[in-house]
Scaffold this motif. Structure first.
Motif, PDB file in Angstrom:
ATOM      1  N   ASP A  74      51.069  44.527  38.456  1.00 26.72           N
ATOM      2  CA  ASP A  74      50.894  45.162  39.775  1.00 26.72           C
ATOM      3  C   ASP A  74      51.549  46.542  39.870  1.00 26.72           C
ATOM      4  O   ASP A  74      51.729  47.080  40.968  1.00 26.72           O
ATOM      5  CB  ASP A  74      51.473  44.262  40.883  1.00 26.72           C
ATOM      6  CG  ASP A  74      50.685  42.968  40.997  1.00 26.72           C
ATOM      7  OD1 ASP A  74      49.480  43.009  40.706  1.00 26.72           O
ATOM      8  OD2 ASP A  74      51.279  41.932  41.355  1.00 26.72           O
ATOM      9  N   ALA A  75      51.921  47.098  38.718  1.00 28.01           N
ATOM     10  CA  ALA A  75      52.606  48.403  38.723  1.00 28.01           C
ATOM     11  C   ALA A  75      51.771  49.475  39.416  1.00 28.01           C
ATOM     12  O   ALA A  75      50.555  49.532  39.254  1.00 28.01           O
ATOM     13  CB  ALA A  75      52.883  48.824  37.280  1.00 28.01           C
ATOM     14  N   LYS A  76      52.451  50.294  40.212  1.00 24.60           N
ATOM     15  CA  LYS A  76      51.763  51.405  40.896  1.00 24.60           C
ATOM     16  C   LYS A  76      52.513  52.698  40.588  1.00 24.60           C
ATOM     17  O   LYS A  76      53.729  52.694  40.425  1.00 24.60           O
ATOM     18  CB  LYS A  76      51.754  51.188  42.413  1.00 24.60           C
ATOM     19  CG  LYS A  76      50.857  50.068  42.870  1.00 24.60           C
ATOM     20  CD  LYS A  76      50.802  49.989  44.393  1.00 24.60           C
ATOM     21  CE  LYS A  76      49.918  48.843  44.859  1.00 24.60           C
ATOM     22  NZ  LYS A  76      50.497  47.526  44.519  1.00 24.60           N
ATOM     23  N   LEU A  77      51.736  53.794  40.569  1.00 24.05           N
ATOM     24  CA  LEU A  77      52.333  55.103  40.302  1.00 24.05           C
ATOM     25  C   LEU A  77      52.029  56.024  41.474  1.00 24.05           C
ATOM     26  O   LEU A  77      50.898  56.118  41.930  1.00 24.05           O
ATOM     27  CB  LEU A  77      51.725  55.689  39.018  1.00 24.05           C
ATOM     28  CG  LEU A  77      52.265  57.052  38.566  1.00 24.05           C
ATOM     29  CD1 LEU A  77      53.749  56.963  38.219  1.00 24.05           C
ATOM     30  CD2 LEU A  77      51.499  57.569  37.359  1.00 24.05           C
ATOM     31  N   ILE A  78      53.087  56.669  41.989  1.00 23.20           N
ATOM     32  CA  ILE A  78      52.898  57.638  43.087  1.00 23.20           C
ATOM     33  C   ILE A  78      53.450  58.987  42.624  1.00 23.20           C
ATOM     34  O   ILE A  78      54.554  59.065  42.080  1.00 23.20           O
ATOM     35  CB  ILE A  78      53.625  57.163  44.373  1.00 23.20           C
ATOM     36  CG1 ILE A  78      53.013  55.846  44.848  1.00 23.20           C
ATOM     37  CG2 ILE A  78      53.526  58.217  45.475  1.00 23.20           C
ATOM     38  CD1 ILE A  78      53.811  55.131  45.898  1.00 23.20           C
ATOM     39  N   TYR A  79      52.658  60.038  42.837  1.00 21.52           N
ATOM     40  CA  TYR A  79      53.087  61.388  42.450  1.00 21.52           C
ATOM     41  C   TYR A  79      53.734  62.079  43.647  1.00 21.52           C
ATOM     42  O   TYR A  79      53.186  62.066  44.744  1.00 21.52           O
ATOM     43  CB  TYR A  79      51.891  62.232  41.995  1.00 21.52           C
ATOM     44  CG  TYR A  79      51.170  61.709  40.786  1.00 21.52           C
ATOM     45  CD1 TYR A  79      51.566  62.065  39.498  1.00 21.52           C
ATOM     46  CD2 TYR A  79      50.064  60.867  40.927  1.00 21.52           C
ATOM     47  CE1 TYR A  79      50.882  61.582  38.389  1.00 21.52           C
ATOM     48  CE2 TYR A  79      49.378  60.385  39.819  1.00 21.52           C
ATOM     49  CZ  TYR A  79      49.798  60.746  38.557  1.00 21.52           C
ATOM     50  OH  TYR A  79      49.127  60.284  37.455  1.00 21.52           O
ATOM     51  N   ASP A  80      54.870  62.693  43.397  1.00 15.52           N
ATOM     52  CA  ASP A  80      55.506  63.535  44.403  1.00 15.52           C
ATOM     53  C   ASP A  80      55.174  64.972  43.967  1.00 15.52           C
ATOM     54  O   ASP A  80      55.747  65.483  42.999  1.00 15.52           O
ATOM     55  CB  ASP A  80      57.031  63.289  44.348  1.00 15.52           C
ATOM     56  CG  ASP A  80      57.724  63.771  45.593  1.00 15.52           C
ATOM     57  OD1 ASP A  80      57.155  63.620  46.666  1.00 15.52           O
ATOM     58  OD2 ASP A  80      58.838  64.319  45.488  1.00 15.52           O
ATOM     59  N   VAL A  81      54.200  65.593  44.654  1.00 16.16           N
ATOM     60  CA  VAL A  81      53.661  66.877  44.168  1.00 16.16           C
ATOM     61  C   VAL A  81      54.281  68.024  44.944  1.00 16.16           C
ATOM     62  O   VAL A  81      54.239  68.054  46.175  1.00 16.16           O
ATOM     63  CB  VAL A  81      52.120  66.919  44.339  1.00 16.16           C
ATOM     64  CG1 VAL A  81      51.557  68.188  43.737  1.00 16.16           C
ATOM     65  CG2 VAL A  81      51.466  65.694  43.705  1.00 16.16           C
ATOM     66  N   ARG A  82      54.830  68.997  44.228  1.00 21.02           N
ATOM     67  CA  ARG A  82      55.346  70.213  44.897  1.00 21.02           C
ATOM     68  C   ARG A  82      54.162  71.090  45.253  1.00 21.02           C
ATOM     69  O   ARG A  82      53.391  71.500  44.393  1.00 21.02           O
ATOM     70  CB  ARG A  82      56.290  70.978  43.958  1.00 21.02           C
ATOM     71  CG  ARG A  82      57.656  70.336  43.799  1.00 21.02           C
ATOM     72  CD  ARG A  82      58.572  71.172  42.920  1.00 21.02           C
ATOM     73  NE  ARG A  82      58.864  72.484  43.513  1.00 21.02           N
ATOM     74  CZ  ARG A  82      59.781  72.701  44.452  1.00 21.02           C
ATOM     75  NH1 ARG A  82      60.461  71.695  44.957  1.00 21.02           N
ATOM     76  NH2 ARG A  82      60.001  73.906  44.914  1.00 21.02           N
ATOM     77  N   MET A  83      53.984  71.317  46.535  1.00 23.49           N
ATOM     78  CA  MET A  83      52.810  72.075  46.990  1.00 23.49           C
ATOM     79  C   MET A  83      53.112  73.567  47.019  1.00 23.49           C
ATOM     80  O   MET A  83      54.066  74.006  47.656  1.00 23.49           O
ATOM     81  CB  MET A  83      52.394  71.617  48.395  1.00 23.49           C
ATOM     82  CG  MET A  83      51.957  70.168  48.443  1.00 23.49           C
ATOM     83  SD  MET A  83      50.607  69.788  47.317  1.00 23.49           S
ATOM     84  CE  MET A  83      49.253  70.560  48.153  1.00 23.49           C
ATOM     85  N   GLU A  84      52.238  74.331  46.316  1.00 22.47           N
ATOM     86  CA  GLU A  84      52.411  75.786  46.340  1.00 22.47           C
ATOM     87  C   GLU A  84      51.936  76.327  47.681  1.00 22.47           C
ATOM     88  O   GLU A  84      52.474  77.271  48.212  1.00 22.47           O
ATOM     89  CB  GLU A  84      51.584  76.454  45.235  1.00 22.47           C
ATOM     90  CG  GLU A  84      51.820  75.913  43.834  1.00 22.47           C
ATOM     91  CD  GLU A  84      50.859  74.778  43.487  1.00 22.47           C
ATOM     92  OE1 GLU A  84      50.384  74.102  44.412  1.00 22.47           O
ATOM     93  OE2 GLU A  84      50.622  74.568  42.291  1.00 22.47           O
ATOM     94  N   ASN A  85      50.861  75.724  48.235  1.00 24.93           N
ATOM     95  CA  ASN A  85      50.297  76.228  49.490  1.00 24.93           C
ATOM     96  C   ASN A  85      50.778  75.352  50.628  1.00 24.93           C
ATOM     97  O   ASN A  85      50.413  74.201  50.748  1.00 24.93           O
ATOM     98  CB  ASN A  85      48.768  76.188  49.403  1.00 24.93           C
ATOM     99  CG  ASN A  85      48.158  77.013  50.504  1.00 24.93           C
ATOM    100  OD1 ASN A  85      48.886  77.571  51.329  1.00 24.93           O
ATOM    101  ND2 ASN A  85      46.839  77.086  50.531  1.00 24.93           N
ATOM    102  N   ASN A  86      51.612  75.890  51.462  1.00 28.47           N
ATOM    103  CA  ASN A  86      52.322  75.125  52.459  1.00 28.47           C
ATOM    104  C   ASN A  86      51.509  74.978  53.733  1.00 28.47           C
ATOM    105  O   ASN A  86      50.751  75.849  54.101  1.00 28.47           O
ATOM    106  CB  ASN A  86      53.624  75.919  52.701  1.00 28.47           C
ATOM    107  CG  ASN A  86      54.499  75.283  53.726  1.00 28.47           C
ATOM    108  OD1 ASN A  86      54.282  74.134  54.070  1.00 28.47           O
ATOM    109  ND2 ASN A  86      55.441  76.034  54.216  1.00 28.47           N
TER     110      ASN A  86
END
Length: 475
Positions: A74-86
């Motif tokens: 049941d492993a899940k992956l979540i990305y914490d993305v640094r957004m260039e366009n705010n």
């Protein structure tokens, strides 16, 4: 020892490093930082949106295997993305995007006998002359069951879709016909069934096609004298998904060829999935033998989502896009956009665009402004039945009298006006309008429209009828 985000990610990295080239490892995995471990969900921070997209496209299988080793199935992956366009004028921030956790859908190679008429079988999707037919499923992997929000309005269709995906051709839901108004998720469910079948049964040949494209291919095959090849090609499909089947109305040649393909697939235990904007009983200009086959399996209706489902749809969309929005704004959109899911998502996209490009915060004032535009620009779909009802009320008749054979002048005029507005305000064909308004033919409808145009220009009283009815039908 208790697992932490760092310890899990370190173990994943050692597995990944053994399985890819050193340069790729340095470029794509060293810059990643583990952020948080919550149950079976690991959050990792990546430097940019491009970085996240590259990982999803090229390394999702590897990441999945590594995570399952550490956290189980049941492993899940979540990305914490640094957004260039705010989205606003504040400091740059990050958004959280869940991994789609799926590979692109691969084309299905199909071998077939080449001695049909001693000629090579043509795939209508590719340039003629290629021996091996590679069938692109034409499916969109983003339209899957995970991204389809269940509610009372769609539970039957979704459950039937899941049953078909688990056992294509092996349930009593064959064909499965999903019908409902515009923007309620018919195409989404149709794709989701196909995507799920490709996941569970990679060897099955799945093909999604719109009825317009199917018709065009049939016309091309008749012109090129390859009608038999066209039929043989479609008879090789394990799961055939035809979208907007109501557009086959009035096309007798296409209906005839589809009838033979349908029979072959059904008799051989293959699955047929159809979508339509109306129930079989309301379809006009489609042969009875075909309509009766549409009713063999299950006809599942999609209705407009209720308030709770609309809120869930918005929250799901925001979660998948990695955008955070105040609860009161989500609730305001859900309360005011009631007609369909496509409009709900349209408002969200407009909000995000405004916030992103114009550097505006998500506020209730901005939301009201965007929602008002949507509500104002949404033309209510008018049915032929509704037009007949309004016209009959206006002339103080009942609908049966309007549809009757009587030639009394005021009833004939009312009938002609109903035909005129049906032609103007619906997408129905002339033949379809005629058959619904008193079983007339298309020539009668054409004559009615011309008569109304002429009388509007020459008769003041008649022009008033047209103006009054236009207002009643528009608002």
């Amino acid at each position: 020892m208790n697992k932490t985000a760092s310890s899990v990610w370190t173990e994943c990295l050692s597995f990944i490093e053994d399985n890819i080239k050193q340069q790729a490892y340095k470029t794509w995995f060293e810059p990643i930082k583990p952020i948080k471990l919550s149950g079976e969900a690991l959050t990792i921070q990546v430097p940019s949106k491009f970085f996240y997209e590259w990982l999803e496209e090229h390394y999702i299988k590897l990441l999945r295997v590594a995570l399952v080793k550490q956290l189980g199935e049941d492993a899940k992956l979540i990305y914490d993305v640094r957004m260039e366009n705010n989205y606003s004028s504040n400091n740059p921030h990050t958004v959280k995007i869940p991994s789609s956790n799926r590979n692109p859908i691969t084309p299905q190679g199909v071998a077939f006998p080449l001695d049909i008429n001693k000629r090579e079988l043509k795939n209508p999707f590719i340039i003629p002359g290629i021996q091996k037919v590679k069938i692109e499923s034409q499916l969109n992997p983003n339209y899957n069951f995970e991204s389809f929000v269940e509610g009372d309005s769609n539970r039957l269709a979704r459950s039937a879709g899941m049953a078909v995906a688990n056992k294509p051709g092996g349930t009593s839901f064959n064909p499965l016909l999903i019908y409902g108004g515009v923007g309620l998720g018919k195409t989404h469910i149709a794709h989701a069934i196909g995507v799920e079948i490709k996941d569970k049964y990679p060897d099955k040949t799945v093909l999604y096609i719109s009825s317009e494209k199917f018709t065009q291919q049939y016309i091309d095959s008749v012109k090129g004298n390859t009608r038999n090849d066209f039929i043989h090609f479609y008879q090789m499909i394990d799961v055939l998904i035809i979208d907007d089947v109501q557009f086959l109305s009035g096309k007798t040649g296409t209906q005839d060829v589809f009838f033979h393909i349908f029979n072959h697939l059904h008799q051989n235990g293959k699955q047929v999935i159809l979508t339509s904007d109306k129930a079989p009983v309301d379809m006009q200009d489609i042969e009875q033998r075909l309509l009766s086959r549409f009713k063999w399996g299950l006809s599942a209706e999609l209705q407009a989502p209720d308030y709770e489902t609309r809120v869930s749809i918005l929250q799901n969309k925001l979660y998948r896009d990695g955008v955070e929005m105040p609860e009161e704004i989500v609730e305001y959109i859900a309360k005011n956009i009631k007609s369909n899911v496509r409009e709900l998502e349209g408002v969200l996209i407009s909000m995000i665009a405004q916030a992103s490009f114009n550097r505006k915060e998500f506020t209730l004032a901005l939301t009201k402004q965007i929602v008002d535009k949507f509500v104002k620009n949404t033309k209510r779909e008018v049915s032929i039945d509704y037009i007949q009802k309004i016209v009959s009320n206006y002339f103080e008749l009942d609908v049966a009298t309007l549809q009757s054979k009587t030639r009394k002048r005021h009833i004939v005029q009312a009938r002609q006006l109903a035909m005129y507005f049906a032609k103007r305000m619906t997408k129905a064909s002339l033949a379809s309008i005629g058959s619904q308004i008193g079983k007339r033919d298309h020539a009668t409808v054409l004559h009615a429209c011309k008569t109304v145009d002429n009388l509007t220009e020459t008769d003041k009283q008649f022009r008033k009828y047209v103006d009054d009815l236009t207002k009643k039908l528009t608002f």
